[in-house]
Design a protein around this motif. Structure first.
Motif, PDB file in Angstrom:
ATOM      1  N   LEU A  90       0.830  -1.205   0.000  1.00 36.75           N
ATOM      2  CA  LEU A  90       0.000   0.000   0.000  1.00 36.75           C
ATOM      3  C   LEU A  90       0.865   1.256   0.000  1.00 36.75           C
ATOM      4  CD1 LEU A  90      -2.770   1.396   0.187  1.00 36.75           C
ATOM      5  CD2 LEU A  90      -2.617   1.149   2.656  1.00 36.75           C
ATOM      6  N   ALA A  91       1.898   1.287   0.839  1.00 36.60           N
ATOM      7  CA  ALA A  91       2.797   2.445   0.889  1.00 36.60           C
ATOM      8  C   ALA A  91       3.483   2.639  -0.453  1.00 36.60           C
ATOM      9  CB  ALA A  91       3.827   2.276   2.000  1.00 36.60           C
ATOM     10  N   CYS A  92       3.938   1.547  -1.052  1.00 36.00           N
ATOM     11  CA  CYS A  92       4.602   1.637  -2.356  1.00 36.00           C
ATOM     12  C   CYS A  92       3.663   2.204  -3.424  1.00 36.00           C
ATOM     13  CB  CYS A  92       5.121   0.261  -2.791  1.00 36.00           C
ATOM     14  SG  CYS A  92       6.588  -0.279  -1.897  1.00 36.00           S
ATOM     15  N   GLN A  93       2.425   1.768  -3.406  1.00 38.63           N
ATOM     16  CA  GLN A  93       1.448   2.244  -4.387  1.00 38.63           C
ATOM     17  C   GLN A  93       1.067   3.704  -4.158  1.00 38.63           C
ATOM     18  OE1 GLN A  93      -1.628  -0.669  -3.737  1.00 38.63           O
ATOM     19  NE2 GLN A  93      -0.777  -2.087  -5.252  1.00 38.63           N
ATOM     20  N   SER A  94       1.250   4.183  -2.942  1.00 35.03           N
ATOM     21  CA  SER A  94       0.842   5.547  -2.590  1.00 35.03           C
ATOM     22  C   SER A  94       1.894   6.609  -2.903  1.00 35.03           C
ATOM     23  CB  SER A  94       0.507   5.618  -1.099  1.00 35.03           C
ATOM     24  OG  SER A  94      -0.523   4.727  -0.782  1.00 35.03           O
ATOM     25  N   MET A  95       3.120   6.194  -3.165  1.00 32.40           N
ATOM     26  CA  MET A  95       4.195   7.167  -3.398  1.00 32.40           C
ATOM     27  C   MET A  95       4.405   7.414  -4.879  1.00 32.40           C
ATOM     28  SD  MET A  95       7.040   6.307  -0.472  1.00 32.40           S
ATOM     29  CE  MET A  95       7.114   4.526  -0.639  1.00 32.40           C
ATOM     30  N   LEU A  96       4.405   8.693  -5.248  1.00 33.44           N
ATOM     31  CA  LEU A  96       4.611   9.064  -6.647  1.00 33.44           C
ATOM     32  C   LEU A  96       6.081   9.281  -6.982  1.00 33.44           C
ATOM     33  CD1 LEU A  96       1.654  11.594  -6.971  1.00 33.44           C
ATOM     34  CD2 LEU A  96       1.686   9.172  -7.612  1.00 33.44           C
ATOM     35  N   GLU A  97       6.843   9.767  -6.013  1.00 33.10           N
ATOM     36  CA  GLU A  97       8.244  10.128  -6.251  1.00 33.10           C
ATOM     37  C   GLU A  97       9.209   8.988  -5.941  1.00 33.10           C
ATOM     38  OE1 GLU A  97       9.180  13.189  -7.486  1.00 33.10           O
ATOM     39  OE2 GLU A  97       7.040  13.581  -7.684  1.00 33.10           O
ATOM     40  N   PHE A  98       8.717   7.879  -5.475  1.00 30.65           N
ATOM     41  CA  PHE A  98       9.572   6.769  -5.065  1.00 30.65           C
ATOM     42  C   PHE A  98       9.041   5.492  -5.689  1.00 30.65           C
ATOM     43  CE2 PHE A  98      10.794   3.343  -2.167  1.00 30.65           C
ATOM     44  CZ  PHE A  98      12.141   3.599  -1.981  1.00 30.65           C
ATOM     45  N   ASP A  99       9.915   4.738  -6.341  1.00 27.83           N
ATOM     46  CA  ASP A  99       9.535   3.489  -6.997  1.00 27.83           C
ATOM     47  C   ASP A  99      10.116   2.319  -6.200  1.00 27.83           C
ATOM     48  OD1 ASP A  99       9.093   1.290  -8.591  1.00 27.83           O
ATOM     49  OD2 ASP A  99       9.871   2.205 -10.425  1.00 27.83           O
ATOM     50  N   CYS A 100       9.253   1.560  -5.567  1.00 25.96           N
ATOM     51  CA  CYS A 100       9.715   0.463  -4.717  1.00 25.96           C
ATOM     52  C   CYS A 100      10.406  -0.648  -5.511  1.00 25.96           C
ATOM     53  CB  CYS A 100       8.546  -0.122  -3.928  1.00 25.96           C
ATOM     54  SG  CYS A 100       7.949   0.977  -2.625  1.00 25.96           S
ATOM     55  N   SER A 101      10.163  -0.728  -6.799  1.00 25.11           N
ATOM     56  CA  SER A 101      10.814  -1.780  -7.583  1.00 25.11           C
ATOM     57  C   SER A 101      12.232  -1.408  -8.001  1.00 25.11           C
ATOM     58  CB  SER A 101       9.974  -2.128  -8.815  1.00 25.11           C
ATOM     59  OG  SER A 101       9.863  -1.004  -9.654  1.00 25.11           O
ATOM     60  N   SER A 102      12.570  -0.114  -7.964  1.00 27.03           N
ATOM     61  CA  SER A 102      13.919   0.272  -8.397  1.00 27.03           C
ATOM     62  C   SER A 102      14.672   1.153  -7.395  1.00 27.03           C
ATOM     63  CB  SER A 102      13.845   1.001  -9.740  1.00 27.03           C
ATOM     64  OG  SER A 102      13.088   2.188  -9.627  1.00 27.03           O
ATOM     65  N   ASP A 103      13.994   1.772  -6.444  1.00 29.76           N
ATOM     66  CA  ASP A 103      14.640   2.713  -5.531  1.00 29.76           C
ATOM     67  C   ASP A 103      15.034   2.109  -4.175  1.00 29.76           C
ATOM     68  OD1 ASP A 103      14.373   4.658  -7.460  1.00 29.76           O
ATOM     69  OD2 ASP A 103      12.553   5.511  -6.597  1.00 29.76           O
ATOM     70  N   VAL A 104      14.681   0.860  -3.935  1.00 26.96           N
ATOM     71  CA  VAL A 104      15.012   0.210  -2.668  1.00 26.96           C
ATOM     72  C   VAL A 104      16.407  -0.411  -2.776  1.00 26.96           C
ATOM     73  CG1 VAL A 104      14.394  -1.658  -1.078  1.00 26.96           C
ATOM     74  CG2 VAL A 104      12.600  -0.277  -2.128  1.00 26.96           C
ATOM     75  N   PRO A 105      17.297  -0.138  -1.826  1.00 25.07           N
ATOM     76  CA  PRO A 105      18.621  -0.756  -1.857  1.00 25.07           C
ATOM     77  C   PRO A 105      18.504  -2.287  -1.835  1.00 25.07           C
ATOM     78  CG  PRO A 105      18.539   0.960  -0.191  1.00 25.07           C
ATOM     79  CD  PRO A 105      17.142   0.767  -0.677  1.00 25.07           C
ATOM     80  N   PRO A 106      19.348  -2.986  -2.577  1.00 24.14           N
ATOM     81  CA  PRO A 106      19.255  -4.454  -2.644  1.00 24.14           C
ATOM     82  C   PRO A 106      19.262  -5.136  -1.278  1.00 24.14           C
ATOM     83  CG  PRO A 106      20.819  -3.632  -4.262  1.00 24.14           C
ATOM     84  CD  PRO A 106      20.398  -2.454  -3.424  1.00 24.14           C
ATOM     85  N   ALA A 107      20.035  -4.641  -0.340  1.00 20.39           N
ATOM     86  CA  ALA A 107      20.085  -5.265   0.987  1.00 20.39           C
ATOM     87  C   ALA A 107      18.725  -5.205   1.682  1.00 20.39           C
ATOM     88  CB  ALA A 107      21.139  -4.586   1.852  1.00 20.39           C
ATOM     89  N   CYS A 108      17.943  -4.165   1.409  1.00 21.01           N
ATOM     90  CA  CYS A 108      16.621  -4.027   2.030  1.00 21.01           C
ATOM     91  C   CYS A 108      15.584  -4.900   1.340  1.00 21.01           C
ATOM     92  CB  CYS A 108      16.156  -2.569   1.982  1.00 21.01           C
ATOM     93  SG  CYS A 108      17.172  -1.483   2.963  1.00 21.01           S
ATOM     94  N   ALA A 109      15.757  -5.105   0.059  1.00 22.41           N
ATOM     95  CA  ALA A 109      14.778  -5.873  -0.705  1.00 22.41           C
ATOM     96  C   ALA A 109      14.785  -7.352  -0.353  1.00 22.41           C
ATOM     97  CB  ALA A 109      15.034  -5.686  -2.202  1.00 22.41           C
ATOM     98  N   GLU A 110      15.836  -7.825   0.302  1.00 20.49           N
ATOM     99  CA  GLU A 110      15.983  -9.249   0.603  1.00 20.49           C
ATOM    100  C   GLU A 110      15.195  -9.704   1.824  1.00 20.49           C
ATOM    101  OE1 GLU A 110      20.170  -9.998   0.920  1.00 20.49           O
ATOM    102  OE2 GLU A 110      20.546  -9.311  -1.135  1.00 20.49           O
TER     103      GLU A 110
END
Length: 182
Positions: A109-129
């Protein structure tokens, strides 16, 4: 036949919303209201330093026969009552008492709500794991993006999946779970 008694909503578990507040206020029980109020304060990253004053405040909230506005409680918090404190700096993190499913849905939900931040490309790899690291990172970005209009129960709640924590207490709340913020 006997009618089963319905248990009143539990102030330690009810959602921290206007509806939850009104259900607890309707019980006209100061100690139950104090439990609810303390949860709101903790969710906002704060703590209660004087429980007697908290109970007195809770008596005031439950003293009238009319429905009280939820905003009255927050107006008091804005005045920095002597019986409660909040840290100067907070982070919005995944609530470690929430389930993985709740945290995952809230992160989406948070990812879908942000216009300036892309959760698929802006999250550091260490966090995505790791779901917890990802949630901590996304919730903090989302809350920070709100700027000066950020409010704990509007921008860092997600149905109970997130909470504010003071930076000085961040390590204490992680309870062995990893975080992108440490």
């Amino acid at each position: 036949t006997s009618l089963e008694q319905v248990e009143p909503p539990d102030p330690a578990k009810i959602k921290l919303t206007e509806e939850g507040f009104q259900q607890i206020a309707a019980q006209r029980n100061a100690s139950r209201m104090a439990t609810f109020v303390e949860r709101v304060i903790r969710h906002s990253g704060g703590w209660v330093s004087d429980t007697d004053s908290l109970l007195s405040f809770s008596r005031d909230l439950t003293a009238t026969n009319s429905q009280l506005p939820y905003s009255e409680m927050f107006a008091t918090f804005a005045e920095n009552p002597e019986w409660a404190s909040w840290p100067a700096s907070v982070a919005c993190i995944a609530d470690r008492s929430a389930s993985v499913a709740e945290v995952g849905a809230a992160t989406k939900l948070a990812c879908q709500s942000m216009l300036e931040f892309d959760c698929s490309s802006d999250v550091p790899p260490a966090c995505a794991e790791d779901r917890w690291c990802l949630a901590d990172y996304v919730f903090s970005i989302y809350y920070s993006a709100q700027g000066s209009s950020a409010r704990a129960l509007e921008h860092c709640y997600f149905g109970g999946a997130a909470a504010l924590v003071g930076m000085e207490r961040l390590g204490d709340v992680m309870e062995g779970r990893p975080s992108a913020l440490l």
